[in-house]
Design an enzyme around this catalytic site. Structure first.
Site, PDB file in Angstrom:
ATOM      1  N   PRO A   2      54.028  56.334  11.600  1.00 29.03           N
ATOM      2  CA  PRO A   2      53.934  55.038  12.298  1.00 29.03           C
ATOM      3  C   PRO A   2      54.143  55.213  13.795  1.00 29.03           C
ATOM      4  O   PRO A   2      55.041  55.947  14.211  1.00 29.03           O
ATOM      5  CB  PRO A   2      55.084  54.235  11.705  1.00 29.03           C
ATOM      6  CG  PRO A   2      55.572  54.984  10.521  1.00 29.03           C
ATOM      7  CD  PRO A   2      55.163  56.409  10.691  1.00 29.03           C
ATOM      8  N   GLU A   3      53.313  54.591  14.585  1.00 27.65           N
ATOM      9  CA  GLU A   3      53.494  54.616  16.037  1.00 27.65           C
ATOM     10  C   GLU A   3      53.997  53.245  16.500  1.00 27.65           C
ATOM     11  O   GLU A   3      54.161  52.328  15.698  1.00 27.65           O
ATOM     12  CB  GLU A   3      52.185  55.019  16.724  1.00 27.65           C
ATOM     13  CG  GLU A   3      51.837  56.483  16.450  1.00 27.65           C
ATOM     14  CD  GLU A   3      50.948  57.085  17.548  1.00 27.65           C
ATOM     15  OE1 GLU A   3      50.923  56.559  18.665  1.00 27.65           O
ATOM     16  OE2 GLU A   3      50.278  58.097  17.253  1.00 27.65           O
ATOM     17  N   HIS A 104      60.763  55.578  -4.507  1.00 22.20           N
ATOM     18  CA  HIS A 104      61.089  55.915  -3.122  1.00 22.20           C
ATOM     19  C   HIS A 104      61.697  54.734  -2.355  1.00 22.20           C
ATOM     20  O   HIS A 104      61.811  54.771  -1.143  1.00 22.20           O
ATOM     21  CB  HIS A 104      59.853  56.436  -2.386  1.00 22.20           C
ATOM     22  CG  HIS A 104      59.263  57.658  -3.014  1.00 22.20           C
ATOM     23  ND1 HIS A 104      59.999  58.807  -3.221  1.00 22.20           N
ATOM     24  CD2 HIS A 104      58.024  57.920  -3.488  1.00 22.20           C
ATOM     25  CE1 HIS A 104      59.223  59.716  -3.806  1.00 22.20           C
ATOM     26  NE2 HIS A 104      58.018  59.199  -3.983  1.00 22.20           N
ATOM     27  N   ARG A 123      59.100  60.748   2.175  1.00 23.30           N
ATOM     28  CA  ARG A 123      59.468  62.015   2.813  1.00 23.30           C
ATOM     29  C   ARG A 123      60.875  62.011   3.383  1.00 23.30           C
ATOM     30  O   ARG A 123      61.401  63.045   3.765  1.00 23.30           O
ATOM     31  CB  ARG A 123      58.439  62.359   3.899  1.00 23.30           C
ATOM     32  CG  ARG A 123      57.053  62.550   3.272  1.00 23.30           C
ATOM     33  CD  ARG A 123      56.040  63.014   4.273  1.00 23.30           C
ATOM     34  NE  ARG A 123      56.364  64.330   4.815  1.00 23.30           N
ATOM     35  CZ  ARG A 123      55.648  64.928   5.756  1.00 23.30           C
ATOM     36  NH1 ARG A 123      54.591  64.325   6.255  1.00 23.30           N
ATOM     37  NH2 ARG A 123      55.989  66.112   6.202  1.00 23.30           N
ATOM     38  N   LYS A 166      55.096  67.490  38.202  1.00 27.22           N
ATOM     39  CA  LYS A 166      55.095  68.041  36.840  1.00 27.22           C
ATOM     40  C   LYS A 166      53.869  68.915  36.623  1.00 27.22           C
ATOM     41  O   LYS A 166      52.742  68.468  36.764  1.00 27.22           O
ATOM     42  CB  LYS A 166      55.068  66.895  35.809  1.00 27.22           C
ATOM     43  CG  LYS A 166      56.418  66.500  35.297  1.00 27.22           C
ATOM     44  CD  LYS A 166      56.264  65.755  33.955  1.00 27.22           C
ATOM     45  CE  LYS A 166      57.573  65.668  33.207  1.00 27.22           C
ATOM     46  NZ  LYS A 166      58.595  64.902  33.870  1.00 27.22           N
TER      47      LYS A 166
END
Ligand code: ZN
Length: 293
Positions: A2-3, A104, A123, A166
């Site tokens: 998920p973002e 789960h 997971r 950077k």
């Protein structure tokens, strides 16, 4: 995985059943997820009222009336299922695989209203932690996080400042949570594509010699806003449709312009390039080398 937009969609989906509601009972069905549960985890939640449900980066933050904050992270495969007397819904149905297997379901919040909120995570990279609100500033999980990409403080000037000097790639810089919080691989690829910037470009090029934001930085911030808002909107439509959803409605992946499109033609108008994939910092980067410079 998920973002940020998915987490925001989950937040919006959970808000009506959590905010202003009391948690009657909490079931933890194992000792922990990615980390063990705190010994007083259940005791600090049971009987308490949730006064607000917020988000910081990819953390959901349930503000408890007691002064505690419950931090919840979905990890790789975490999802919530809301069970109401009239049916079930799964806020945040997006493109990442979700488990339907109830073995789960590791944490279940029984709300006083009768709603049941189950956290499912095959997971078990997800985690939950309770932190007193007064100690949030010192909380190691949150301390190093940069600005929210959709927050007011994140703009081209700030991004240029973080990237000035950077030598890393633009892609790596955007994935660095200290530069901007909660952006993941998918939306970084999409934002770079829409701003026609190469993922290999040196991050320092977002700043001029004096450290001011270049046009690249301005374009990039605009694209980050666009992709995240579009994804949240798509997630919102999947939420609205969840009662009759076949699991496909509202998936933002149908509107990816570059992510997961290896070998397909570039969607930039008039560009004749082909989407390529390569591995960058251990993650797949999708891009068009013809129009992303
Ligand atoms: Zn192109």
């Amino acid at each position: 995985m998920p973002e940020l937009p998915e987490v925001e969609t989950v937040r919006r989906g959970l808000q009506p059943v959590m905010e202003g509601q009391r948690i009657a009972r909490v079931e933890t069905r194992r000792d922990g997820l990615r980390f063990p549960f705190q010994k007083d985890f259940v005791a600090r939640l049971e009987g308490r009222m949730v006064s607000g449900l917020g988000r910081r980066a990819k953390y959901l933050m349930a503000d408890m009336e007691s002064g505690d904050v419950l931090l919840m992270h979905l990890g790789m495969s975490g999802s919530f299922r809301v069970t109401l007397p009239e049916g079930e819904s799964t806020p945040g149905d997006f493109h990442y695989p979700r488990s339907e297997n109830r073995t789960h379901d590791h944490v279940v919040f029984h709300m006083a209203s009768g709603a049941m909120i189950s956290f499912n995570d095959p997971r078990r990279f997800g985690y939950m932690k309770i932190v007193p609100r007064l100690e949030m500033d010192a909380e190691p999980l949150l301390r190093g996080l940069g600005p929210e990409p959709l927050g007011n403080e994140f703009d081209a000037a700030m991004l240029a400042q973080s990237c000035a000097g950077k030598k890393t790639s633009l892609k790596a810089a955007l994935l660095d949570q200290r530069v901007v919080a909660g952006l993941g691989n998918i939306y970084v690829c999409e934002a770079l594509f829409r701003s026609h910037l190469s993922p290999k470009r040196e991050a320092s090029t977002l700043a001029s010699r004096s450290g001011a934001a270049t046009d690249h930085a301005k374009r990039l911030v605009g694209s980050i806003h666009t992709v995240l808002n579009a994804a949240i909107k798509a997630g919102g439509s999947s939420l609205r449709d969840h009662r009759q959803t076949d699991g496909e409605l509202g998936y933002f992946q149908h509107s990816f312009l570059v992510y997961d499109r290896e070998g397909e033609s570039c969607k930039t108008p008039k560009c004749r390039g082909t989407v390529k994939r390569f591995t960058q910092n251990g993650r797949s980067t999708f891009w068009c080398q013809t129009c992303q410079k």
